[in-house]
Design an enzyme around this catalytic site. Structure first.
Site, PDB file in Angstrom:
ATOM      1  CG  ASP A 195       0.360   8.129  -3.900  1.00 36.60           C
ATOM      2  OD1 ASP A 195      -0.558   7.419  -4.359  1.00 36.60           O
ATOM      3  OD2 ASP A 195       0.537   8.316  -2.674  1.00 36.60           O
ATOM      4  CG  HIS A 368      -1.963   7.339  -0.180  1.00 38.91           C
ATOM      5  ND1 HIS A 368      -0.890   6.834  -0.870  1.00 38.91           N
ATOM      6  CD2 HIS A 368      -2.401   6.340   0.628  1.00 38.91           C
ATOM      7  CE1 HIS A 368      -0.687   5.577  -0.507  1.00 38.91           C
ATOM      8  NE2 HIS A 368      -1.603   5.246   0.402  1.00 38.91           N
TER       9      HIS A 368
END
Lengths: 554, 554
Positions: A195, A368
């Site tokens: 990610d 995130h």
């Protein structure tokens, strides 16, 4: 293309790489990870949402590719939203964790795939899919029950983080599965897909629990109602609000259909633990003392039709902002939504609410990982090859530089865009070709019928509108049968523009009178276009219907 | 309305309060501060820019108000951009500092007001305007030569900060005029109007000079060309790039008309000091070794027609991005521009450039004071009354809370929106009425002819397009003379939509055949609307031209 049999292909064209859908393939056998949608950008006029163009996969399947299953990593729309469209063409089993499966069920029913095989796996379970042995592992993110994937292939172990953060103190008490990552490292990791969303942000994303402190401060001070707006899927945030509400003797009402649905599924499956008497209907909350109420709402992105937008514009059926209300915006604007979000906040203030948002108080954190977490992931796994995913090109390049700082050679890193295939062997990484396809606009019932030409026309219409004119000419005299009728929208306000309309009519009359050769329709359109541009500096679309007739009745 | 004769009126309706234009009035004598424009938001379709609606001031002047002058605080578009429109109706002298006047001259010429009286004042000068004695004082901001105003009125001293930051180490070596602020405080400040842009940001905005460090790092490492994109008006940034270029032996080329113009004016007036041999034409830079070149460019907001946008999309006449280029985005996206800016960055990377932007490196800082500076300003001046300006409602409320923390009572603070008048006496602050007016859209040559109805039509056209149909009926038989011709744009892609068009034609034929009473045009439009919605879930605008004729020729 390559002597490697292991191919990784992020699909979708636009936007974040590998976010919505990826194909993993070995020797004509494959698995798909995720089946999500993208939301349109501000200049994608009229589009409801965007799906990856997976026609290439369908074509490959017709040519012999066997897809063994679709593994969904978590329940966000950009990972599950296209499942109905995908199953229309690729009818293979779907695998997901319990909460994700609960959310998928709703989608499948809506898409008339209610009976489609949906296999529930728990984080840690192994899924055997042809040549792939997929070891799922728990990750923390802004929705519970997310997983990453350790995909064992004949060439080696490929780890896909999916969306994640390393939250040591998550609200649900379920930290990331570091042990599994360590075990992967011991066995040796061929490649890591990770990610990249926050790859340009220094530091470590704060834990979800830091928000408790901010909530505590607001709840201890607010005299009136508290309205907390967040994403319907942010179950941990709803849990935090519930905990704060209980601590401060407030009841909780849920406004908004989607949030109610998420809460139902999450409660049923045990991901949300609400005391039985905490929730009250909105009608009841309206009759209670303001200091005894907290209302959960959707609409943090300024969507005019969501609860918060309707409150801001005074258009909610049951609720109205009152002086003394405290609104907590427990979300960040998604890039592109800033204007709408700010406008909503201003409108709420105008109606008498106090509005708390980041940076005024830390009432939201990202889901995130930032750079320090990304470094930890790479150093935990020590992969031979590195493929940054889940980000735009600018994020992937930053992630690539970060990996290089940690000692991964540039030639072992592949920064690619959606649609570009990557081949792997035990000791080689090769960036292949761009496969055909991209993304598909969904507009109403239309899937893919709105393309660049329609979009371009909408842009022109949005900027300058259109004008049509009916020109009926007497077939015997060659003269106009009537003053040309003009219909126009989005160009000028007709009620104040009599002068321009009369001028346009005169231009048409003049062209008809002077016309000798060539296409009369084109001549009329060109003359109108020129005159209107000179008068207004605008370029509406112009169309003329021209007919020669033997007189008009009535 | 009030027994006070001192009235302050921020004009403009939309957006940041008091930013573009304010009226200060005492007993029917007035002065105007600033005459700027706003840029349209993403959903203001087709609009070029927005000006404050100053018709109310014009009406007041017709009824006896004398306006003595317009004082411009600095040269940004949101403070000078509407000067031509204002002078069309309010012909009074304009006052500005040398650089601001230099930029105004261009505007005045363009607006055919080249001979209008423009008085140059230096920061520190006093302007006598009827009952107002205006003491100008130097402030730091993201354009040189900005001023704040100490407006002496018969009721007391009103200080207007305009846009400012407290930069102790500005690039031009000219710090804010703290001495003047201290002197104001000694004399007693009735009211302070202060910049609220960053009132929700903790701390102190970094000095412009911190950017030198980031530039130094990039310049010391870059092997290829360096392209620095910033605002054309950010003269200090251009100075910093010039200094870095010289230090690292690079020549500087200027790409973009507006930046060249700003540089010309700023150099002529001494605000920019460039060594004589530093600047080279773009053509020459193209022939030099990449490591010897830095290019200054506009387009930091992702505007497709600015230099950076054209480079990103490969549409620049003279320049092309090459592998090895380093692009510095020396600006932040203005809210609403994020999507376009990110897309531009991704495209530049796609073409082989490395792109440096905040937060990757501190290559831009805001031009507006943060909370610690705002506290300092209030405590330096100790005003009796406080009016937060230059911000949206959300910023003004934060600024108001900050002032209350410093001991200014809530009742001595006025948070108002544009168009709301404020009355002041030596010991009273009264929020008055909302005066008529708001803002005016400028679209092409049209000033104010695009209002909510045209805007709404453009929204519908942008979303679903339009469809028009020509229906010619034989006056004798009542039957269609021909298959109805359909013209449609923005609805479906016609080349692929034969089925829908044929269906629409059949619907028209059916309505004509079945029609007995009522308006046939409306009946056709309604039937089409219904069918097309059912088929597509879209709602294009639908118009029919219906005529009964005695046959068609040809």
């Amino acid at each position: 293309m390559s002597d490697s049999k292991l191919r990784i292909l992020p699909l979708g064209g636009l936007g974040e790489v590998g976010k919505n859908m990826m194909l993993f393939e070995y020797d004509n056998e494959g698995l798909i990870v995720d089946a999500g949608i993208m939301f349109p950008e501000n200049d994608m006029l009229g589009i409801d949402y965007i799906i990856p163009d997976f026609q290439y996969v369908v074509d490959q399947m017709a040519a012999g590719l066997t897809v063994h299953g679709i593994v969904i990593t978590h329940g966000h729309e950009d990972h599950i939203g296209a499942i109905g469209h995908v199953l229309d063409y690729i009818t293979v089993p779907v695998y997901a964790t319990p909460l994700t499966a609960g959310l998928l069920e709703v989608k499948l029913r809506q898409a008339k795939h209610g009976n489609h095989p949906l296999h529930i796996v728990n984080a840690g379970d192994v899924i055997e899919l042809g040549p792939f042995r997929v070891e799922t592992f728990h990750v923390c993110h802004s929705i519970p029950d997310g997983i990453g994937l350790g995909i064992n292939t004949p060439e080696g172990l490929v780890v896909h983080s999916s969306d994640f953060k390393f939250d040591h103190t998550p609200v649900d008490g379920w930290p990331p599965d570091f042990a599994k990552l360590a075990e992967f490292a011991q066995r040796g990791v061929l490649a890591l897909l990770a990610d990249s969303t926050n790859a340009d942000r220094e530091g470590w994303t704060p834990s979800e629990t830091v928000i408790d402190k901010a909530f505590d401060e607001v709840f201890s001070q607010a005299q009136g109602r508290i309205i907390v707006a967040t994403f319907a899927s942010l179950i941990s945030r709803i849990q935090q609000v519930a905990t704060a509400a209980q601590r401060y003797g407030r009841k909780m009402a849920i406004a908004g259909y989607s949030m109610s649905e998420y809460i139902k599924v999450a409660t049923r499956l045990g991901y949300l633990k609400l005391p039985p008497d905490l929730i009250v209907p909105v009608e009841q909350a309206n009759k209670m003392a303001p200091g005894k109420v907290v209302i959960m709402a959707t609409g943090t992105q300024g969507e005019p039709s969501a609860v918060l937008g309707r409150l801001a514009w005074g258009r909610h059926r049951q609720l109205e902002i009152m002086a003394g209300d405290t609104v907590i915006m427990s979300a960040h604007p998604i890039p592109g939504n800033e204007e709408l979000v700010h406008r909503t906040v201003n409108k709420l203030i105008q109606r008498g609410a106090q509005v708390i948002y980041d940076p005024i108080a830390q009432v939201h954190v990202s889901g995130h990982a930032r750079r320090d977490e990304l470094k930890l992931l790479i150093n935990l796994l020590r992969p031979k090859f590195f493929i940054p995913v889940h980000g735009e090109l600018r994020h992937l390049t930053q992630h690539s530089l970060l990996a290089q700082e940690l000692g991964i050679p540039a030639e072992n890193i592949a920064v690619v865009e959606n649609g570009t295939e990557i081949f792997l062997t035990a000791d080689k990484l090769i960036v292949g070709e761009r496969v055909p396809g991209g993304y598909v606009f969904v507009d109403g019932k239309g899937v893919g019928d709105v393309g660049p030409i329609v979009m371009h026309d909408r842009e022109i219409l949005a900027r300058d509108g259109f004008l049509t004119v009916l020109v009926l000419i007497d077939a015997e005299t060659g003269e106009l049968c009537e003053t040309p009728e003009i219909i126009s929208r989005g160009f000028v306000f007709l009620r104040d523009a009599a002068e321009i309309i009369e001028m346009a009519q005169a231009v048409v009359a003049n062209v008809v009178a002077e016309h000798k050769a060539g296409n009369l329709t084109t001549a009329i359109q060109d003359a109108l276009s020129k005159t209107l541009y000179n008068e207004t500096k605008r370029r509406p679309m112009i169309f003329a219907f021209v007919r020669e007739v033997y007189g008009i009745a009535g």
